[in-house]
Design a protein around this motif. Structure first.
Motif, PDB file in Angstrom:
ATOM      1  N   ILE A  48     -68.694  34.511  89.370  1.00 33.87           N
ATOM      2  CA  ILE A  48     -69.725  35.336  88.743  1.00 33.87           C
ATOM      3  C   ILE A  48     -70.777  35.793  89.754  1.00 33.87           C
ATOM      4  N   ILE A  49     -71.232  34.889  90.621  1.00 33.28           N
ATOM      5  CA  ILE A  49     -72.349  35.255  91.501  1.00 33.28           C
ATOM      6  C   ILE A  49     -71.918  35.905  92.811  1.00 33.28           C
ATOM      7  N   SER A  50     -70.677  35.738  93.194  1.00 32.30           N
ATOM      8  CA  SER A  50     -70.257  36.291  94.478  1.00 32.30           C
ATOM      9  C   SER A  50     -70.227  37.827  94.515  1.00 32.30           C
ATOM     10  N   PRO A  51     -69.734  38.525  93.486  1.00 32.01           N
ATOM     11  CA  PRO A  51     -69.738  39.994  93.568  1.00 32.01           C
ATOM     12  C   PRO A  51     -71.126  40.613  93.728  1.00 32.01           C
ATOM     13  N   PRO A  52     -72.164  40.168  92.995  1.00 37.42           N
ATOM     14  CA  PRO A  52     -73.487  40.756  93.240  1.00 37.42           C
ATOM     15  C   PRO A  52     -74.025  40.456  94.641  1.00 37.42           C
ATOM     16  N   ILE A  53     -73.752  39.247  95.141  1.00 35.30           N
ATOM     17  CA  ILE A  53     -74.213  38.908  96.495  1.00 35.30           C
ATOM     18  C   ILE A  53     -73.492  39.781  97.518  1.00 35.30           C
ATOM     19  N   THR A  54     -72.195  39.948  97.339  1.00 29.64           N
ATOM     20  CA  THR A  54     -71.430  40.815  98.239  1.00 29.64           C
ATOM     21  C   THR A  54     -71.947  42.247  98.172  1.00 29.64           C
ATOM     22  N   GLY A  55     -72.230  42.723  96.972  1.00 33.45           N
ATOM     23  CA  GLY A  55     -72.777  44.075  96.822  1.00 33.45           C
ATOM     24  C   GLY A  55     -74.122  44.234  97.516  1.00 33.45           C
ATOM     25  N   ALA A  56     -74.948  43.204  97.445  1.00 34.15           N
ATOM     26  CA  ALA A  56     -76.247  43.261  98.130  1.00 34.15           C
ATOM     27  C   ALA A  56     -76.047  43.326  99.643  1.00 34.15           C
ATOM     28  N   PHE A  57     -75.090  42.552 100.154  1.00 31.78           N
ATOM     29  CA  PHE A  57     -74.793  42.605 101.588  1.00 31.78           C
ATOM     30  C   PHE A  57     -74.311  43.999 101.988  1.00 31.78           C
ATOM     31  N   ILE A  58     -73.479  44.607 101.156  1.00 35.40           N
ATOM     32  CA  ILE A  58     -72.985  45.958 101.446  1.00 35.40           C
ATOM     33  C   ILE A  58     -74.141  46.956 101.433  1.00 35.40           C
ATOM     34  N   ASP A  59     -75.030  46.832 100.445  1.00 37.50           N
ATOM     35  CA  ASP A  59     -76.172  47.744 100.365  1.00 37.50           C
ATOM     36  C   ASP A  59     -77.083  47.641 101.584  1.00 37.50           C
ATOM     37  N   PHE A  60     -77.302  46.431 102.049  1.00 38.32           N
ATOM     38  CA  PHE A  60     -78.234  46.238 103.160  1.00 38.32           C
ATOM     39  C   PHE A  60     -77.601  46.454 104.535  1.00 38.32           C
ATOM     40  N   PHE A  61     -76.353  46.058 104.689  1.00 39.26           N
ATOM     41  CA  PHE A  61     -75.747  46.052 106.021  1.00 39.26           C
ATOM     42  C   PHE A  61     -74.514  46.925 106.178  1.00 39.26           C
ATOM     43  N   GLY A  62     -74.038  47.547 105.110  1.00 39.10           N
ATOM     44  CA  GLY A  62     -72.841  48.380 105.189  1.00 39.10           C
ATOM     45  C   GLY A  62     -71.589  47.588 104.850  1.00 39.10           C
ATOM     46  N   SER A  71     -66.161  35.519 105.924  1.00 35.27           N
ATOM     47  CA  SER A  71     -66.001  34.510 106.972  1.00 35.27           C
ATOM     48  C   SER A  71     -66.966  33.346 106.771  1.00 35.27           C
ATOM     49  N   VAL A  72     -68.200  33.657 106.434  1.00 37.15           N
ATOM     50  CA  VAL A  72     -69.191  32.598 106.200  1.00 37.15           C
ATOM     51  C   VAL A  72     -68.787  31.770 104.977  1.00 37.15           C
ATOM     52  N   SER A  73     -68.303  32.426 103.934  1.00 40.81           N
ATOM     53  CA  SER A  73     -67.877  31.703 102.734  1.00 40.81           C
ATOM     54  C   SER A  73     -66.716  30.766 103.038  1.00 40.81           C
ATOM     55  N   MET A  74     -65.750  31.232 103.825  1.00 37.41           N
ATOM     56  CA  MET A  74     -64.618  30.387 104.196  1.00 37.41           C
ATOM     57  C   MET A  74     -65.075  29.222 105.066  1.00 37.41           C
ATOM     58  N   LEU A  75     -66.023  29.452 105.960  1.00 34.08           N
ATOM     59  CA  LEU A  75     -66.543  28.388 106.808  1.00 34.08           C
ATOM     60  C   LEU A  75     -67.258  27.328 105.973  1.00 34.08           C
ATOM     61  N   VAL A  76     -68.058  27.766 105.009  1.00 36.82           N
ATOM     62  CA  VAL A  76     -68.758  26.829 104.131  1.00 36.82           C
ATOM     63  C   VAL A  76     -67.741  26.015 103.323  1.00 36.82           C
ATOM     64  N   ALA A  77     -66.712  26.674 102.796  1.00 29.20           N
ATOM     65  CA  ALA A  77     -65.675  25.955 102.045  1.00 29.20           C
ATOM     66  C   ALA A  77     -64.962  24.947 102.934  1.00 29.20           C
TER      67      ALA A  77
END
Length: 96
Positions: A48-62, A71-77
């Motif tokens: 539920i929370i990952s798509p909005p966070i990903t969208g925010a990253f896209i909006d801010f950084f492309g 990559s960060v998510s896989m590293l944390v996992a």
């Protein structure tokens, strides 16, 4: 590129497939329901929370930020799963 994504998908499926039996090995008969509920709660929460966070990253950084976020998510996992010390299948020879 598609072959690389396929390989990452195979690795991710192996993590998801092996995490649930590992959860059952860590729990007792009395707590298996609690562990299962927590497993599904956090799994669905991440979905539920990952798509909005990903969208925010896209909006801010492309769009290239998707790869950094993944990559960060896989590293944390990987780091969190590395902290798990129980849940290995028990050897049948030691039970006799």
């Amino acid at each position: 590129f598609w072959a690389l994504l396929f390989c990452f998908g195979i690795f991710w499926v192996s993590v998801v497939t092996n995490s649930f039996p590992m959860l059952w090995q860590m729990s007792t008969y009395q707590t298996v329901g609690i562990y299962t509920g927590l497993y599904y709660f956090f799994s669905q929460l991440a979905s539920i929370i990952s798509p909005p966070i990903t969208g925010a990253f896209i909006d801010f950084f492309g769009f290239r930020a998707i790869f950094l976020y993944g990559s960060v998510s896989m590293l944390v996992a990987f780091l969190l799963m590395g902290k798990v010390t129980r849940g290995e299948p028990e050897d049948d020879a030691t039970e006799n």
